[in-house]
Design a protein around this motif. Structure first.
Motif, PDB file in Angstrom:
ATOM      1  N   ARG A 223      -9.384  -7.067  -2.725  1.00  0.00           N
ATOM      2  CA  ARG A 223      -8.977  -7.791  -1.385  1.00  0.00           C
ATOM      3  C   ARG A 223      -9.825  -7.195  -0.471  1.00  0.00           C
ATOM      4  O   ARG A 223     -10.355  -7.674   0.496  1.00  0.00           O
ATOM      5  CB  ARG A 223      -7.516  -7.634  -1.233  1.00  0.00           C
ATOM      6  N   ASP A 224      -9.844  -5.656  -0.461  1.00  0.00           N
ATOM      7  CA  ASP A 224     -10.421  -4.965   0.413  1.00  0.00           C
ATOM      8  C   ASP A 224     -11.947  -5.297   0.461  1.00  0.00           C
ATOM      9  O   ASP A 224     -12.760  -5.299   1.311  1.00  0.00           O
ATOM     10  CB  ASP A 224     -10.319  -3.399   0.335  1.00  0.00           C
TER      11      ASP A 224
ATOM     12  N   ARG B 116     -14.531  -6.902   3.228  1.00  0.00           N
ATOM     13  CA  ARG B 116     -15.777  -6.051   3.576  1.00  0.00           C
ATOM     14  C   ARG B 116     -17.050  -6.973   3.606  1.00  0.00           C
ATOM     15  O   ARG B 116     -17.556  -7.191   4.307  1.00  0.00           O
ATOM     16  CB  ARG B 116     -15.834  -4.807   2.658  1.00  0.00           C
TER      17      ARG B 116
ATOM     18  N   ARG C 153       0.695  -1.124  -0.297  1.00  0.00           N
ATOM     19  CA  ARG C 153       0.212   0.042   0.044  1.00  0.00           C
ATOM     20  C   ARG C 153       0.952   1.346   0.207  1.00  0.00           C
ATOM     21  O   ARG C 153       0.658   2.227  -0.601  1.00  0.00           O
ATOM     22  CB  ARG C 153      -0.949   0.015   1.222  1.00  0.00           C
TER      23      ARG C 153
END
Length: 179
Positions: free
Chosen positions: A79-80, A84, A14
């Motif tokens: 992925r996020d 979630r 990131r």
């Protein structure tokens, strides 16, 4: 690479992606005659070469290098979103959490019938409980006072919950009066 190694790289990925331009381009160095992967400066539009490519590099590998930042951003976004969605399924929504608390109310009520001597005395004096020799008789009296068939009704019947709350309020007032 194993899962824990991959997880450890996540913050670094990131951070690096924040520092890298949003998209790389392919350019051509006329002096060397080689293609290059380059980054265009967003402020002045200047092209800065990042890597020189061999002349015989396959198209797929060239494309992978050029689109690496875009592919990584897409993978992190996926992925996020997966995380979630997983949390949405595994964490109870507020309504389920409230129901969980309500379920605890039936447990509290049964516990009060079994172990709260002051509550049992209140039932004897104020609600005519004649025999408090065992928990089942106390529970039967409380169900009668609440006009319910089962303590499970405290889990999802608003009327039963309200009746319980009134009973407890009266019990607490009785306790404050010094009984």
């Amino acid at each position: 690479m194993n899962l824990s190694e991959a997880k450890a790289l996540l913050p670094e990925m990131r951070h690096v992606l924040e520092c890298v331009g949003s998209e790389w381009i392919e350019s051509y160095d006329s002096k060397s005659g080689h293609s290059q992967i380059a980054e265009r400066d967003g402020l002045d539009g200047q092209v800065y070469p990042l890597a020189t490519l061999a002349k015989d590099i396959p198209t797929e590998q060239r494309e992978l290098m050029r689109k690496a930042p875009v592919y990584l951003r897409a993978a992190l976004l996926l992925r996020d979103e997966a995380a979630r969605a997983y949390l949405a399924v595994t964490r109870p929504p507020a309504e389920k959490a409230e129901k969980k608390e309500a379920k605890a109310l039936s447990t509290i009520a049964v516990g009060k019938c079994a172990a709260d001597r002051a509550f049992i005395r209140y039932l004897i004096e104020c609600h005519g409980l004649e025999d408090a020799s065992n928990t089942e008789r106390v529970k039967t009296k409380v169900r009668s006072v609440l006009a319910i068939q089962s303590f499970k009704e405290l889990n999802d019947d608003p009327r039963a919950v309200e009746a319980w709350q009134k009973l407890i309020s009266k019990f607490q007032a009785w306790m404050r009066s010094g009984q």
